[in-house]
Design a protein around this motif. Structure first.
Motif, PDB file in Angstrom:
ATOM      1  N   VAL A 260       0.844  -1.195   0.000  1.00 22.77           N
ATOM      2  CA  VAL A 260       0.000   0.000   0.000  1.00 22.77           C
ATOM      3  C   VAL A 260       0.881   1.248   0.000  1.00 22.77           C
ATOM      4  O   VAL A 260       1.876   1.317   0.719  1.00 22.77           O
ATOM      5  N   GLY A 261       0.514   2.227  -0.830  1.00 24.94           N
ATOM      6  CA  GLY A 261       1.293   3.456  -0.924  1.00 24.94           C
ATOM      7  C   GLY A 261       2.169   3.514  -2.153  1.00 24.94           C
ATOM      8  O   GLY A 261       2.709   4.569  -2.483  1.00 24.94           O
ATOM      9  N   SER A 262       2.303   2.381  -2.848  1.00 27.10           N
ATOM     10  CA  SER A 262       3.120   2.358  -4.059  1.00 27.10           C
ATOM     11  C   SER A 262       2.262   2.708  -5.270  1.00 27.10           C
ATOM     12  O   SER A 262       1.055   2.452  -5.306  1.00 27.10           O
ATOM     13  N   GLY A 263       2.888   3.273  -6.301  1.00 28.06           N
ATOM     14  CA  GLY A 263       2.166   3.608  -7.510  1.00 28.06           C
ATOM     15  C   GLY A 263       1.647   2.377  -8.234  1.00 28.06           C
ATOM     16  O   GLY A 263       0.566   2.395  -8.829  1.00 28.06           O
ATOM     17  N   SER A 264       2.427   1.281  -8.178  1.00 22.22           N
ATOM     18  CA  SER A 264       1.998   0.045  -8.850  1.00 22.22           C
ATOM     19  C   SER A 264       0.754  -0.535  -8.188  1.00 22.22           C
ATOM     20  O   SER A 264      -0.166  -1.001  -8.874  1.00 22.22           O
ATOM     21  N   ARG A 265       0.699  -0.515  -6.862  1.00 22.38           N
ATOM     22  CA  ARG A 265      -0.483  -1.003  -6.134  1.00 22.38           C
ATOM     23  C   ARG A 265      -1.693  -0.140  -6.495  1.00 22.38           C
ATOM     24  O   ARG A 265      -2.799  -0.640  -6.724  1.00 22.38           O
ATOM     25  N   SER A 266      -1.483   1.161  -6.543  1.00 20.67           N
ATOM     26  CA  SER A 266      -2.565   2.081  -6.884  1.00 20.67           C
ATOM     27  C   SER A 266      -3.116   1.787  -8.278  1.00 20.67           C
ATOM     28  O   SER A 266      -4.339   1.749  -8.486  1.00 20.67           O
ATOM     29  N   LEU A 267      -2.220   1.548  -9.255  1.00 16.64           N
ATOM     30  CA  LEU A 267      -2.661   1.241 -10.623  1.00 16.64           C
ATOM     31  C   LEU A 267      -3.468  -0.053 -10.653  1.00 16.64           C
ATOM     32  O   LEU A 267      -4.519  -0.127 -11.304  1.00 16.64           O
ATOM     33  N   LEU A 268      -3.010  -1.072  -9.940  1.00 15.53           N
ATOM     34  CA  LEU A 268      -3.730  -2.346  -9.922  1.00 15.53           C
ATOM     35  C   LEU A 268      -5.125  -2.170  -9.331  1.00 15.53           C
ATOM     36  O   LEU A 268      -6.121  -2.640  -9.906  1.00 15.53           O
ATOM     37  N   GLU A 269      -5.233  -1.494  -8.199  1.00 16.60           N
ATOM     38  CA  GLU A 269      -6.529  -1.326  -7.550  1.00 16.60           C
ATOM     39  C   GLU A 269      -7.473  -0.489  -8.409  1.00 16.60           C
ATOM     40  O   GLU A 269      -8.669  -0.794  -8.515  1.00 16.60           O
ATOM     41  N   GLN A 270      -6.939   0.569  -9.017  1.00 17.18           N
ATOM     42  CA  GLN A 270      -7.794   1.404  -9.871  1.00 17.18           C
ATOM     43  C   GLN A 270      -8.289   0.632 -11.086  1.00 17.18           C
ATOM     44  O   GLN A 270      -9.452   0.780 -11.502  1.00 17.18           O
ATOM     45  N   THR A 271      -7.438  -0.220 -11.654  1.00 18.71           N
ATOM     46  CA  THR A 271      -7.844  -1.028 -12.816  1.00 18.71           C
ATOM     47  C   THR A 271      -8.918  -2.040 -12.433  1.00 18.71           C
ATOM     48  O   THR A 271      -9.907  -2.235 -13.152  1.00 18.71           O
ATOM     49  N   LEU A 272      -8.736  -2.685 -11.266  1.00 17.68           N
ATOM     50  CA  LEU A 272      -9.738  -3.646 -10.796  1.00 17.68           C
ATOM     51  C   LEU A 272     -11.087  -2.959 -10.556  1.00 17.68           C
ATOM     52  O   LEU A 272     -12.145  -3.499 -10.900  1.00 17.68           O
ATOM     53  N   ALA A 306       2.365 -12.869 -13.343  1.00 17.10           N
ATOM     54  CA  ALA A 306       2.297 -11.469 -13.751  1.00 17.10           C
ATOM     55  C   ALA A 306       2.490 -10.550 -12.549  1.00 17.10           C
ATOM     56  O   ALA A 306       2.462 -10.982 -11.392  1.00 17.10           O
ATOM     57  N   GLY A 307       2.666  -9.256 -12.841  1.00 17.67           N
ATOM     58  CA  GLY A 307       2.785  -8.247 -11.791  1.00 17.67           C
ATOM     59  C   GLY A 307       2.837  -6.873 -12.431  1.00 17.67           C
ATOM     60  O   GLY A 307       3.200  -6.727 -13.608  1.00 17.67           O
ATOM     61  N   ILE A 308       2.465  -5.861 -11.666  1.00 17.49           N
ATOM     62  CA  ILE A 308       2.465  -4.488 -12.168  1.00 17.49           C
ATOM     63  C   ILE A 308       3.853  -3.884 -12.027  1.00 17.49           C
ATOM     64  O   ILE A 308       4.461  -3.929 -10.965  1.00 17.49           O
ATOM     65  N   SER A 309       4.360  -3.308 -13.107  1.00 15.94           N
ATOM     66  CA  SER A 309       5.629  -2.595 -13.059  1.00 15.94           C
ATOM     67  C   SER A 309       5.746  -1.727 -14.309  1.00 15.94           C
ATOM     68  O   SER A 309       4.729  -1.294 -14.856  1.00 15.94           O
ATOM     69  N   THR A 310       6.967  -1.509 -14.771  1.00 11.94           N
ATOM     70  CA  THR A 310       7.188  -0.633 -15.925  1.00 11.94           C
ATOM     71  C   THR A 310       7.824  -1.402 -17.065  1.00 11.94           C
ATOM     72  O   THR A 310       8.425  -2.469 -16.887  1.00 11.94           O
ATOM     73  N   ALA A 311       7.734  -0.825 -18.260  1.00 15.48           N
ATOM     74  CA  ALA A 311       8.311  -1.456 -19.448  1.00 15.48           C
ATOM     75  C   ALA A 311       9.817  -1.614 -19.298  1.00 15.48           C
ATOM     76  O   ALA A 311      10.398  -2.616 -19.731  1.00 15.48           O
TER      77      ALA A 311
END
Length: 377
Positions: A260-272, A306-311
């Protein structure tokens, strides 16, 4: 009075860091310019009265200015976080906002890949968040010329190392922290610069709304480091043909999440939420990784799918990548730090070709707006 050869001083380093000439310091301390010159060159040992006036003029303690050669300097520093059951501990040091800050080298914080050398050994003062730190060498210039950045982007370390090659006297200390932790660290006065990539759904803005909320009553400048592609890292060749978060759920594939607090976590939750998928439907949602590198390693090691990160991280690990959005990575700096010479020196390298060349070959990272001021809070 000729200075004895065992007495050492740090007068010139502190004076020049503050942008003072010898005459300006002499005026503040009510001594002659020749006295300042003599003390700095080691020709004269100042009296107790002059030492006290010099320390007052420079806003530091006498012990930071003068010490005996056989006695390494000792300074008082603020500990950034509690450390259990350790009275003596290895620390890194930096000067932030007029005070010494001690970063404990404990657990994962003691390493990048190799173990991080310590600046000193700290002894906790009773019932306090302060340490008495015994320095391990007398090179105070290196400590005063340290810029501290908190953030989670591997790009920061590339920027830091490129800058140190261009300015060998500058040291950049990179403390790993997700976006919100970095911002709160800046608010507490523990770092000069916070790196972050958080998207606010309500305003459609990156980072600025969070900065306004956390840094209440403080003035800050937000500067772009770059824009990166964020999305789903998948196994090499994307054998499961994952094209979206929905695919991950429907296939029962496992994912590595972030804290919690990371940009990747935020992107995953917003997408869900956008796709109306309950968090608990995603296998591995509670399996927390604490960095982009850990997520990449988990996928490359076949621990998860899989996992959320950057290119750029996907490229570094030889993984597949499914883009979800472009996110702006910003640097947040308190205005009071902007004029400090080490901070200015670091920021000046944002326009340097050596830095640009390192970032351009990462892949999935756009530096066309690097160094642009996004907002002033």
């Amino acid at each position: 009075m000729k200075q004895e050869n065992h007495l050492r001083n740090n007068l010139k380093s502190i004076r020049t860091r503050l942008g003072m000439s010898q005459q300006e310091l002499a005026n503040l301390a009510a001594v002659t310019r020749q006295t300042i010159s003599g003390v700095e060159s080691g020709l004269y040992a100042p009296s107790v009265a002059i030492s006290l006036r010099l320390a007052k003029a420079l806003g530091c303690q006498v012990e930071e200015l003068f010490w005996l050669e056989h006695d390494l300097p000792q300074i008082e520093a603020v500990l950034t976080k509690p450390v259990n059951n350790l009275q003596q501990l290895r620390v890194s040091l930096a000067r932030v906002g007029g005070q010494w800050i001690a970063y404990p080298l404990v657990g994962k914080d003691a390493f990048r890949q190799d173990m991080i050398p310590a600046d000193g050994e700290g002894e906790r003062l009773t019932d306090s968040n302060k340490l008495n730190v015994r320095l391990l060498d007398d090179n105070m210039d290196r400590l005063y010329n340290t810029v501290v950045i908190a953030g989670c982007s591997p790009v920061i370390s590339l920027w830091a190392r490129s800058t140190e090659r261009w300015h060998p006297q500058l040291r950049v200390q990179y403390n790993f922290a997700n976006s919100m932790r970095a911002l709160h660290s800046l608010c507490r006065g523990e770092t000069h610069i916070a790196g972050m990539h958080l998207y606010d759904v309500e305003t459609g803005e990156y980072n600025t709304p969070f900065v306004r909320k956390v840094l209440v009553g403080k003035e800050a400048v937000i500067i772009t480091l770059g824009v990166w592609e964020e999305g789903l890292m998948v196994q090499a060749g994307n054998p499961k043909q994952i094209k979206s978060i929905t695919d991950v759920v429907e296939m029962g594939a496992a994912i590595a999440n972030r804290e919690v607090g990371s940009g990747s976590r935020s992107l995953l939750e917003q997408t869900l939420q956008q796709e109306k998928i309950p968090f608990q439907s995603l296998q591995g949602f509670e399996w927390i990784m604490n960095s982009h590198q850990e997520v990449g390693w988990a996928i490359a090691s076949d621990m998860v799918d899989a996992g959320i990160s950057t290119a750029s991280v996907a490229i570094a690990f030889g993984l597949g990548f499914v883009p979800l959005r472009r996110s702006r990575y910003d640097l947040v700096i308190l205005k009071e730090y902007m004029q400090e010479p080490p901070v200015q020196q670091l920021l000046s390298t944002l326009g340097h070709r050596l830095v640009h060349s390192q970032l351009q070959i990462l892949g999935g990272y756009d530096i066309s707006q690097i160094g642009a001021v996004v907002a002033t809070i």
